[in-house]
Design a protein around this motif. Sequence first.
Motif, PDB file in Angstrom:
ATOM      1  N   PRO A  71      68.831  39.828  53.544  1.00 19.99           N
ATOM      2  CA  PRO A  71      70.099  39.501  54.207  1.00 19.99           C
ATOM      3  C   PRO A  71      70.490  38.021  54.097  1.00 19.99           C
ATOM      4  CG  PRO A  71      68.388  40.041  55.829  1.00 19.99           C
ATOM      5  CD  PRO A  71      67.828  40.363  54.482  1.00 19.99           C
ATOM      6  N   PHE A  72      69.528  37.164  53.812  1.00 18.43           N
ATOM      7  CA  PHE A  72      69.816  35.722  53.730  1.00 18.43           C
ATOM      8  C   PHE A  72      70.035  35.269  52.288  1.00 18.43           C
ATOM      9  CE2 PHE A  72      66.841  36.734  57.113  1.00 18.43           C
ATOM     10  CZ  PHE A  72      67.639  36.446  58.207  1.00 18.43           C
TER      11      PHE A  72
ATOM     12  N   ARG B  48      73.522  36.108  55.708  1.00 18.56           N
ATOM     13  CA  ARG B  48      73.363  35.624  57.080  1.00 18.56           C
ATOM     14  C   ARG B  48      72.702  34.255  57.064  1.00 18.56           C
ATOM     15  NH1 ARG B  48      70.003  39.606  60.393  1.00 18.56           N
ATOM     16  NH2 ARG B  48      70.133  37.793  61.772  1.00 18.56           N
ATOM     17  N   ALA B  49      72.851  33.530  58.189  1.00 19.41           N
ATOM     18  CA  ALA B  49      72.313  32.167  58.266  1.00 19.41           C
ATOM     19  C   ALA B  49      70.821  32.181  58.610  1.00 19.41           C
ATOM     20  CB  ALA B  49      73.080  31.374  59.315  1.00 19.41           C
ATOM     21  N   HIS B  50      70.098  31.289  57.974  1.00 19.63           N
ATOM     22  CA  HIS B  50      68.716  31.010  58.387  1.00 19.63           C
ATOM     23  C   HIS B  50      68.407  29.547  58.099  1.00 19.63           C
ATOM     24  CE1 HIS B  50      66.429  31.841  54.311  1.00 19.63           C
ATOM     25  NE2 HIS B  50      67.522  31.134  54.134  1.00 19.63           N
TER      26      HIS B  50
ATOM     27  N   HIS C 279      71.832  27.516  56.955  1.00 22.27           N
ATOM     28  CA  HIS C 279      72.660  27.703  55.764  1.00 22.27           C
ATOM     29  C   HIS C 279      72.832  29.184  55.473  1.00 22.27           C
ATOM     30  CE1 HIS C 279      68.455  27.451  54.447  1.00 22.27           C
ATOM     31  NE2 HIS C 279      68.777  28.252  53.443  1.00 22.27           N
ATOM     32  N   GLU C 280      73.948  29.500  54.868  1.00 24.68           N
ATOM     33  CA  GLU C 280      74.244  30.881  54.454  1.00 24.68           C
ATOM     34  C   GLU C 280      75.083  30.826  53.185  1.00 24.68           C
ATOM     35  OE1 GLU C 280      76.236  31.083  58.348  1.00 24.68           O
ATOM     36  OE2 GLU C 280      77.806  32.233  57.336  1.00 24.68           O
ATOM     37  N   HIS C 281      74.903  31.835  52.321  1.00 29.29           N
ATOM     38  CA  HIS C 281      75.569  31.848  51.018  1.00 29.29           C
ATOM     39  C   HIS C 281      76.525  33.038  50.913  1.00 29.29           C
ATOM     40  CE1 HIS C 281      72.568  28.929  49.875  1.00 29.29           C
ATOM     41  NE2 HIS C 281      71.591  29.784  50.016  1.00 29.29           N
ATOM     42  N   VAL C 282      77.665  32.802  50.290  1.00 28.11           N
ATOM     43  CA  VAL C 282      78.662  33.860  50.109  1.00 28.11           C
ATOM     44  C   VAL C 282      79.084  33.909  48.642  1.00 28.11           C
ATOM     45  CG1 VAL C 282      81.017  34.583  50.698  1.00 28.11           C
ATOM     46  CG2 VAL C 282      79.498  33.682  52.490  1.00 28.11           C
ATOM     47  N   ASN C 283      79.068  35.108  48.059  1.00 25.58           N
ATOM     48  CA  ASN C 283      79.603  35.315  46.706  1.00 25.58           C
ATOM     49  C   ASN C 283      81.063  35.746  46.858  1.00 25.58           C
ATOM     50  OD1 ASN C 283      80.336  36.139  44.177  1.00 25.58           O
ATOM     51  ND2 ASN C 283      78.697  37.663  43.924  1.00 25.58           N
ATOM     52  N   LEU C 284      81.972  34.923  46.378  1.00 22.26           N
ATOM     53  CA  LEU C 284      83.402  35.194  46.564  1.00 22.26           C
ATOM     54  C   LEU C 284      83.949  36.230  45.591  1.00 22.26           C
ATOM     55  CD1 LEU C 284      85.110  31.754  47.327  1.00 22.26           C
ATOM     56  CD2 LEU C 284      85.024  33.790  48.791  1.00 22.26           C
ATOM     57  N   GLU C 285      83.191  36.533  44.554  1.00 19.72           N
ATOM     58  CA  GLU C 285      83.713  37.465  43.551  1.00 19.72           C
ATOM     59  C   GLU C 285      83.443  38.904  43.982  1.00 19.72           C
ATOM     60  OE1 GLU C 285      84.820  36.593  40.156  1.00 19.72           O
ATOM     61  OE2 GLU C 285      83.566  34.884  39.588  1.00 19.72           O
ATOM     62  N   PRO C 286      84.497  39.728  44.036  1.00 18.71           N
ATOM     63  CA  PRO C 286      84.321  41.103  44.525  1.00 18.71           C
ATOM     64  C   PRO C 286      83.599  42.015  43.534  1.00 18.71           C
ATOM     65  CG  PRO C 286      86.611  40.723  43.880  1.00 18.71           C
ATOM     66  CD  PRO C 286      85.901  39.406  43.725  1.00 18.71           C
TER      67      PRO C 286
ATOM     68  N   GLU D  95      63.387  30.281  60.530  1.00 17.62           N
ATOM     69  CA  GLU D  95      64.001  30.858  61.721  1.00 17.62           C
ATOM     70  C   GLU D  95      65.296  31.516  61.283  1.00 17.62           C
ATOM     71  OE1 GLU D  95      63.687  28.553  65.568  1.00 17.62           O
ATOM     72  OE2 GLU D  95      65.837  28.418  65.195  1.00 17.62           O
ATOM     73  N   THR D  96      65.616  32.640  61.915  1.00 21.56           N
ATOM     74  CA  THR D  96      66.886  33.295  61.596  1.00 21.56           C
ATOM     75  C   THR D  96      67.824  33.112  62.774  1.00 21.56           C
ATOM     76  OG1 THR D  96      66.154  35.386  62.490  1.00 21.56           O
ATOM     77  CG2 THR D  96      65.727  34.991  60.166  1.00 21.56           C
ATOM     78  N   LEU D  97      69.093  33.254  62.479  1.00 23.02           N
ATOM     79  CA  LEU D  97      70.103  33.025  63.505  1.00 23.02           C
ATOM     80  C   LEU D  97      70.141  34.233  64.440  1.00 23.02           C
ATOM     81  CD1 LEU D  97      72.242  30.969  64.260  1.00 23.02           C
ATOM     82  CD2 LEU D  97      73.854  32.269  62.893  1.00 23.02           C
ATOM     83  N   VAL D  98      69.972  33.962  65.737  1.00 26.58           N
ATOM     84  CA  VAL D  98      70.114  35.030  66.720  1.00 26.58           C
ATOM     85  C   VAL D  98      71.614  35.208  66.936  1.00 26.58           C
ATOM     86  CG1 VAL D  98      69.560  35.723  69.092  1.00 26.58           C
ATOM     87  CG2 VAL D  98      67.971  34.302  67.784  1.00 26.58           C
TER      88      VAL D  98
END
Length: 376
Positions: free
Chosen positions: A255-256, A290-292, A332-339, A363-366
Amino acid sequence: MTEHAVDPRDKLLGRSNVSATPALQAFYAELGRHNADAFWNRANAIEPWEPVTRYAPTLWKYQTMRSLCMQAIDLVRPEDAGRRVVALLNDSQAGRDNTAVVGWLFSGLQAMKPGEITPAHRHTASAHRFIMEGAGAYTVVDGHRISLGRNDYVLTPNGCWHDHGVSPDGQICVWQDGLDIPLMNALETNFYAVYDQPAQTAAYPENDLPLTFGGGMVPSSAPAWGKPYSPTMVYRWERTRAALQDFASVSVPDPFDGHIMRYANPLTGGWAMQTMGAQMQMLPAGFRGRAHRHTGNVVYNVAEGQGYSIICGQRFDWQEHDIFCVPAWQWHEHVNLEPDREAFLFSFNDFPVMEALGVMRSETLVENDSHQDGCA
Ligand code: 1HN
């Protein structure tokens, strides 16, 4: 370090809470005359409740950095410069002071024209390189000549003689160098030497190490390798990309980080070198990570695709060969903008050091917690 930050936890038993009195002031002055100080005056500052980084998330856009590399090509010769490298300085005082890209890592962009060489030398610092563009590049590491292509990842382990070049019929090459120079200097253990000739003569067939060890098999007849780094030496982009796609075809994304794999020493399964590690990750089309956060510092280079990362609540948009960093313990969290297209992020890190010292932690974001917590 946030020395004067008021943290209610600093009132707890076990923290320093001494109020100054005239007698104590006199005592402190006396300690100072003997190269000493009261530890309780410094304790809270040097023992933060959690890691405090002096580094800032920073982004270097490749189009900008590329044109600066081209200017460097016109202005200086590699034989005068030693190495024609544009150093990437973290956007912080610590980055400028330590010549660091983030934490105890150095990074720079090395640009070479066809026919040029980077003279042979060696040092205690380990190096590795991620090839960004060009054709005809090669490196020679302890007599092993290795050809280099786009998005290949190549090692220069500590103490190895190395020189590089671009063949006369090649094209201008740019690659990212990563070194643990700031760590070696912090440890006061850095030695440097130049070779007695401008370049090494290849002592083995070209690409002998990747051709021997790069297929996930070890020849039964091979003598013991015996070195504390991967014998593969170079990891080709085509194989790396295929490995990620094969892995993704049989697994769900983390998920991260999406699908993430390390460049491994095939003899141990561990990191390829002792002090720096590297990974390639594939973010599926439209992936929203998700952020971690974790200890250890990471420098990313976008191998393919476009998207953005939120680091400490700040958005950094990236496309191919942009470089950005995540300082220790920053969300930090990563997003791929390409569909409909995967994104690939190369990264290198100081995780092997963190792991060897037993201080790797994450640690993961609660849900509903603030991203800002812990950011510099
Ligand atoms: C180095 O040895 C190289 O060999 C490049 O190409 C960059 C930056 C700092 C220290 C040593 C190279 C470097 C470096």
